[in-house]
Design a protein around this motif. Structure first.
Motif, PDB file in Angstrom:
ATOM      1  N   ARG A 140       0.825  -1.211   0.000  1.00 13.43           N
ATOM      2  CA  ARG A 140       0.000   0.000   0.000  1.00 13.43           C
ATOM      3  C   ARG A 140       0.862   1.265   0.000  1.00 13.43           C
ATOM      4  NH1 ARG A 140      -5.239  -0.223   2.585  1.00 13.43           N
ATOM      5  NH2 ARG A 140      -4.579   1.385   4.059  1.00 13.43           N
ATOM      6  N   THR A 141       2.035   1.200   0.654  1.00 14.11           N
ATOM      7  CA  THR A 141       2.859   2.409   0.772  1.00 14.11           C
ATOM      8  C   THR A 141       4.313   2.212   0.363  1.00 14.11           C
ATOM      9  OG1 THR A 141       3.162   1.873   3.124  1.00 14.11           O
ATOM     10  CG2 THR A 141       1.455   3.496   2.576  1.00 14.11           C
ATOM     11  N   TRP A 142       4.749   0.991   0.131  1.00 14.79           N
ATOM     12  CA  TRP A 142       6.155   0.722  -0.178  1.00 14.79           C
ATOM     13  C   TRP A 142       6.330   0.261  -1.617  1.00 14.79           C
ATOM     14  CZ3 TRP A 142       9.956   1.786   3.308  1.00 14.79           C
ATOM     15  CH2 TRP A 142       9.578   1.939   4.645  1.00 14.79           C
ATOM     16  N   ALA A 143       7.444   0.666  -2.215  1.00 17.79           N
ATOM     17  CA  ALA A 143       7.818   0.175  -3.539  1.00 17.79           C
ATOM     18  C   ALA A 143       8.216  -1.294  -3.451  1.00 17.79           C
ATOM     19  CB  ALA A 143       8.976   0.998  -4.098  1.00 17.79           C
ATOM     20  N   GLU A 144       7.991  -2.024  -4.529  1.00 19.19           N
ATOM     21  CA  GLU A 144       8.317  -3.456  -4.533  1.00 19.19           C
ATOM     22  C   GLU A 144       9.801  -3.687  -4.264  1.00 19.19           C
ATOM     23  OE1 GLU A 144       6.988  -7.195  -4.341  1.00 19.19           O
ATOM     24  OE2 GLU A 144       5.677  -5.529  -4.930  1.00 19.19           O
ATOM     25  N   ASP A 145      10.657  -2.785  -4.779  1.00 20.66           N
ATOM     26  CA  ASP A 145      12.104  -2.933  -4.582  1.00 20.66           C
ATOM     27  C   ASP A 145      12.618  -2.046  -3.454  1.00 20.66           C
ATOM     28  OD1 ASP A 145      11.707  -0.526  -5.863  1.00 20.66           O
ATOM     29  OD2 ASP A 145      13.316  -0.804  -7.337  1.00 20.66           O
ATOM     30  N   MET A 146      11.819  -1.872  -2.435  1.00 23.35           N
ATOM     31  CA  MET A 146      12.205  -1.090  -1.260  1.00 23.35           C
ATOM     32  C   MET A 146      13.501  -1.616  -0.646  1.00 23.35           C
ATOM     33  SD  MET A 146       9.806  -2.704   1.779  1.00 23.35           S
ATOM     34  CE  MET A 146      10.811  -1.988   3.067  1.00 23.35           C
ATOM     35  N   ILE A 147      14.222  -0.705   0.015  1.00 23.68           N
ATOM     36  CA  ILE A 147      15.394  -1.097   0.814  1.00 23.68           C
ATOM     37  C   ILE A 147      15.183  -0.575   2.226  1.00 23.68           C
ATOM     38  CG2 ILE A 147      17.891  -1.087   1.064  1.00 23.68           C
ATOM     39  CD1 ILE A 147      18.134  -0.388  -1.855  1.00 23.68           C
ATOM     40  N   TRP A 148      15.316  -1.455   3.181  1.00 25.10           N
ATOM     41  CA  TRP A 148      15.144  -1.137   4.598  1.00 25.10           C
ATOM     42  C   TRP A 148      16.518  -1.249   5.253  1.00 25.10           C
ATOM     43  CZ3 TRP A 148      15.364  -3.367   9.546  1.00 25.10           C
ATOM     44  CH2 TRP A 148      14.562  -2.774  10.537  1.00 25.10           C
ATOM     45  N   TRP A 149      17.117  -0.099   5.535  1.00 24.33           N
ATOM     46  CA  TRP A 149      18.471  -0.061   6.081  1.00 24.33           C
ATOM     47  C   TRP A 149      18.388  -0.107   7.611  1.00 24.33           C
ATOM     48  CZ3 TRP A 149      21.959  -0.872   2.463  1.00 24.33           C
ATOM     49  CH2 TRP A 149      21.767  -0.378   1.163  1.00 24.33           C
ATOM     50  N   GLY A 150      18.269  -1.301   8.160  1.00 24.07           N
ATOM     51  CA  GLY A 150      18.055  -1.454   9.590  1.00 24.07           C
ATOM     52  C   GLY A 150      19.331  -1.376  10.409  1.00 24.07           C
ATOM     53  N   PRO A 151      19.187  -1.265  11.731  1.00 28.80           N
ATOM     54  CA  PRO A 151      20.342  -1.141  12.622  1.00 28.80           C
ATOM     55  C   PRO A 151      21.051  -2.471  12.817  1.00 28.80           C
ATOM     56  CG  PRO A 151      18.353  -1.316  13.911  1.00 28.80           C
ATOM     57  CD  PRO A 151      17.914  -1.273  12.464  1.00 28.80           C
ATOM     58  N   ALA A 152      22.288  -2.395  13.290  1.00 28.93           N
ATOM     59  CA  ALA A 152      23.007  -3.619  13.656  1.00 28.93           C
ATOM     60  C   ALA A 152      22.204  -4.367  14.708  1.00 28.93           C
ATOM     61  CB  ALA A 152      24.401  -3.286  14.189  1.00 28.93           C
ATOM     62  N   GLY A 153      22.154  -5.666  14.555  1.00 29.15           N
ATOM     63  CA  GLY A 153      21.318  -6.509  15.393  1.00 29.15           C
ATOM     64  C   GLY A 153      20.124  -7.022  14.618  1.00 29.15           C
ATOM     65  N   ILE A 154      19.701  -6.254  13.603  1.00 29.01           N
ATOM     66  CA  ILE A 154      18.631  -6.668  12.697  1.00 29.01           C
ATOM     67  C   ILE A 154      19.179  -6.746  11.291  1.00 29.01           C
ATOM     68  CG2 ILE A 154      16.354  -6.126  11.762  1.00 29.01           C
ATOM     69  CD1 ILE A 154      15.815  -4.593  14.390  1.00 29.01           C
ATOM     70  N   GLY A 155      19.787  -5.646  10.816  1.00 26.16           N
ATOM     71  CA  GLY A 155      20.415  -5.636   9.512  1.00 26.16           C
ATOM     72  C   GLY A 155      19.547  -5.010   8.438  1.00 26.16           C
ATOM     73  N   ALA A 156      20.075  -4.982   7.233  1.00 31.33           N
ATOM     74  CA  ALA A 156      19.407  -4.369   6.087  1.00 31.33           C
ATOM     75  C   ALA A 156      18.756  -5.443   5.223  1.00 31.33           C
ATOM     76  CB  ALA A 156      20.420  -3.584   5.255  1.00 31.33           C
ATOM     77  N   THR A 157      17.657  -5.074   4.563  1.00 25.99           N
ATOM     78  CA  THR A 157      16.946  -6.035   3.725  1.00 25.99           C
ATOM     79  C   THR A 157      16.333  -5.327   2.528  1.00 25.99           C
ATOM     80  OG1 THR A 157      15.305  -7.821   3.780  1.00 25.99           O
ATOM     81  CG2 THR A 157      14.822  -5.863   5.091  1.00 25.99           C
ATOM     82  N   TYR A 158      16.129  -6.086   1.451  1.00 27.42           N
ATOM     83  CA  TYR A 158      15.798  -5.539   0.132  1.00 27.42           C
ATOM     84  C   TYR A 158      14.619  -6.286  -0.470  1.00 27.42           C
ATOM     85  CZ  TYR A 158      16.731  -4.928  -4.953  1.00 27.42           C
ATOM     86  OH  TYR A 158      16.636  -4.690  -6.305  1.00 27.42           O
ATOM     87  N   THR A 159      13.649  -5.570  -0.951  1.00 29.64           N
ATOM     88  CA  THR A 159      12.378  -5.996  -1.555  1.00 29.64           C
ATOM     89  C   THR A 159      11.333  -6.256  -0.466  1.00 29.64           C
ATOM     90  OG1 THR A 159      12.638  -8.419  -1.665  1.00 29.64           O
ATOM     91  CG2 THR A 159      13.579  -7.110  -3.487  1.00 29.64           C
ATOM     92  N   ILE A 160      10.076  -6.053  -0.817  1.00 33.65           N
ATOM     93  CA  ILE A 160       8.984  -6.290   0.126  1.00 33.65           C
ATOM     94  C   ILE A 160       8.997  -7.725   0.625  1.00 33.65           C
ATOM     95  CG2 ILE A 160       6.472  -6.603   0.200  1.00 33.65           C
ATOM     96  CD1 ILE A 160       6.186  -3.969  -1.275  1.00 33.65           C
ATOM     97  N   GLU A 161       9.203  -8.664  -0.274  1.00 34.72           N
ATOM     98  CA  GLU A 161       9.157 -10.076   0.109  1.00 34.72           C
ATOM     99  C   GLU A 161      10.207 -10.405   1.165  1.00 34.72           C
ATOM    100  OE1 GLU A 161      10.552 -14.142   0.090  1.00 34.72           O
ATOM    101  OE2 GLU A 161      11.579 -12.594  -1.098  1.00 34.72           O
TER     102      GLU A 161
END
Length: 336
Positions: free
Chosen positions: A210-231
């Motif tokens: 609803r609000t995120w692009a399919e190829d979103m990038i979530w640059w998370g903090p250390a302990g969780i990390g970064a992840t790419y794409t909604i899936e």
């Protein structure tokens, strides 16, 4: 409509002053642009400080003694009126890395003698020609991992030194189209509304779309990390996180603003929740001891969707609310 140039110029001047100051001159450098009663909210173990001298003594002086040749590598810079106070206050936001040579111990972390990157995000409230409030969040566990320490179990996502925006246009030093900022803030608010419920009745990936692009990038903090794409974001962070916490409180932002295609917020805390067990290898908490999340989020909008998100969570404080002190635990551990 305000163009925020006066406020931006003041914050940029404050950055130049502190960046060029030696460890013993930090208090004087901060006093040029910060009010005598500036309220500084920082990442644990620094917490809240009042006034330039306390800010310098708690953070900037020790940091500069530990990191030589320190420089600021800024990736995002914008300003705006704060929605939370009815668009009365003006805040300026900066995000990037403080880079230097890690040459002396800091917070019990042993130096490497090599270059190191400390992620930071900063919100500065400007009033009457001075900076009167600051939220300064950093990623100390990310620095620990650069120094060879492993303060957490394996992350669900990727650990890496995080780049700035894919579009390389995050430094909004000049005036921006007000309509673009309004569109960005509206989209962030829509996402917050979806996220705040955790119960839209949709599959998680459909909710995110609803609000995120399919190829979103979530640059998370250390302990969780970064992840790419909604899936992958749903699988590597959002799904596990929602499954691990319940009784989520309402959102408690101090400032929320946007300019151009960039926006963000910070909370003190953003929210509390009861840990049901399993997150980061922790046992379950209790309603009497909720997990507290102090968070800064920075967003880049592309069209009508959010494309990138940089997240700063005070993981040290969160873990302390759950009875774990990773600074104490890591202080005596040799680098791997």
């Amino acid at each position: 409509m305000p163009d925020f140039q006066t406020e931006k110029d003041l914050v940029r001047a404050a950055h130049r002053a502190i960046d060029s100051a030696g460890a013993e001159a930090c208090s004087a450098a901060l006093a040029i642009h910060l009010s005598p009663q500036c309220h500084w909210r920082g990442y644990a173990p620094f917490y809240e400080q009042i006034g330039p001298e306390a800010i310098a003594e708690s953070f900037w002086g020790p940091f500069k003694r530990a990191f030589s040749a320190q420089t600021r590598r800024e990736d995002v810079f914008f300003a705006g009126k704060n929605e939370i106070d009815g668009f009365a206050g003006t805040w300026v936001v900066s995000m990037g890395h403080l880079m230097g040579l890690f040459d002396a111990p800091w917070l019990g972390i042993q130096p490497t003698g090599k270059m190191a990157f400390l992620r930071y995000a900063e919100f500065c409230k400007v009033a009457d020609g001075q900076i009167t409030e600051v939220a300064f969040y950093i990623d100390i566990p990310h620095l620990m991992m650069q120094a060879g320490l492993q303060p957490f179990p394996p992350q669900t996502a990727a650990h890496l030194v995080q780049p700035g925006p894919a579009t390389h246009d995050g430094l909004l030093f000049d005036p921006q189209d007000a309509a673009e900022g309004e569109a960005t803030l509206a989209l962030i608010n829509s996402m917050i509304s979806d996220l705040g419920s955790w119960n839209l009745g949709l599959p998680l990936e459909e909710e995110l779309r609803r609000t995120w692009a399919e190829d979103m990038i979530w640059w998370g903090p250390a302990g969780i990390g970064a992840t790419y794409t909604i899936e992958r974001y749903a699988k590597q962070h959002s799904g596990p996180f929602r499954a691990a916490f319940g009784d989520r409180s309402s959102t408690g932002h101090v400032a929320r603003l946007a300019e151009g295609h960039y926006g963000g917020f910070f909370g003190w805390p953003n929210f509390t929740a009861t840990h049901k067990g399993g997150f980061m290898g922790l046992p379950a908490g209790t309603p009497e001891r909720p997990a507290e999340f102090r968070v800064i989020d920075i967003y880049r909008r592309e069209g009508d969707k959010l494309a990138e998100n940089w997240i700063f969570i005070d993981m040290i404080h969160f873990l302390r609310t759950q009875g774990v002190d990773i600074l104490a635990r890591m202080a005596e551990v040799p680098r791997t």
